[in-house]
Design an enzyme around this catalytic site. Structure first.
Site, short mmCIF file in Angstrom:
data_model
loop_
_atom_site.label_atom_id
_atom_site.label_comp_id
_atom_site.label_asym_id
_atom_site.label_seq_id
_atom_site.Cartn_x
_atom_site.Cartn_y
_atom_site.Cartn_z
N GLU A 78 0.84 -1.21 0.00
CA GLU A 78 0.00 0.00 0.00
C GLU A 78 0.87 1.26 0.00
OE1 GLU A 78 -2.02 -0.46 3.85
OE2 GLU A 78 -0.37 0.61 4.84
N HIS A 80 0.23 5.78 1.02
CA HIS A 80 -0.67 6.78 1.58
C HIS A 80 0.11 8.04 1.90
CE1 HIS A 80 1.18 4.74 4.95
NE2 HIS A 80 0.49 3.64 4.71
N HIS A 84 5.02 6.38 8.31
CA HIS A 84 5.21 5.43 9.40
C HIS A 84 6.65 5.51 9.89
CE1 HIS A 84 1.53 3.26 8.52
NE2 HIS A 84 1.95 2.79 7.37
N HIS A 118 4.91 0.25 0.16
CA HIS A 118 5.64 -0.50 1.20
C HIS A 118 4.92 -1.81 1.51
CE1 HIS A 118 2.90 2.29 3.26
NE2 HIS A 118 2.78 1.40 4.25
N CYS A 132 5.06 0.23 15.04
CA CYS A 132 4.76 1.17 13.95
C CYS A 132 4.09 2.40 14.54
CB CYS A 132 3.86 0.50 12.92
SG CYS A 132 3.40 1.61 11.57
MN MN Z 1 1.07 1.63 5.65
#
Ligand code: MN
Length: 166
Positions: A78, A80, A84, A118, A132
């Site tokens: 994914e 975004h 992270h 990632h 995370c």
């Molecule tokens: Mn992610």
């Protein structure tokens, strides 16, 4: 202030004193921390992952989660806008990050920038667990289209090999 943060503030106001201290216990579980599925089934492709939310503090504006991937498992591929900060706590994995694949092991750090593809894939026979850190307010992850996958595969041999399972 966002709805998300308001909701968390209300929840935290009801926090029990016991939640100030939560002991680490067997098998990478924490006292009073619910053991949850990684995501809702059917929302995105992933395999064999659990999720524990360790900190969810509106004052910090971030959450710290612990994810654990069983041998042979993987996180969703994914990207975004939100970022992270990741620290591997146990085990080993290969990580796809943008146009590269890198091996990671216990205590390594991975910084995942905005809009960067990632995915984590376990290596070996041990579970791979990682912390995370993420913003409380975050956008919904995007999944790759066929065209995105083609572009990724053409970027690098190791990436193509990593993505050969798709
Ligand atoms: Mn992610």
């Amino acid at each position: 202030m966002s709805e998300n943060i308001e909701k968390l503030k209300q929840e935290n106001a009801e926090e029990r004193p016991a939640d100030l201290f939560r002991a680490f216990s067997e098998n990478y579980r924490w006292e009073n921390v619910p053991f949850l599925p990684y995501k809702e089934e059917g929302t995105a492709p992933f395999k064999a992952i659990s999720r524990q939310v360790l900190f969810q503090n509106p004052e910090l504006r971030c959450e710290l989660r612990y994810f654990e991937v069983a041998p042979g498992g993987y996180s969703t591929l994914e990207r975004h806008q939100h970022t992270h900060g990741v620290m591997i706590l146990r085990g080993a994995a290969d990580v796809l990050l943008g146009n590269q694949v890198r091996p990671v092991k216990t205590h390594d750090l991975v910084n995942i920038p905005p809009m960067t593809w990632h995915q984590f894939r376990t290596k070996g026979n041990e579970p791979m667990g990682f912390l995370c850190m993420v913003n409380v307010d975050r956008d919904r992850p995007q999944l790759p289209t066929e065209e995105d996958l083609l572009l990724l595969r053409s970027s690098d041999h190791a990436v193509a090999a990593f993505l050969s399972v798709y």
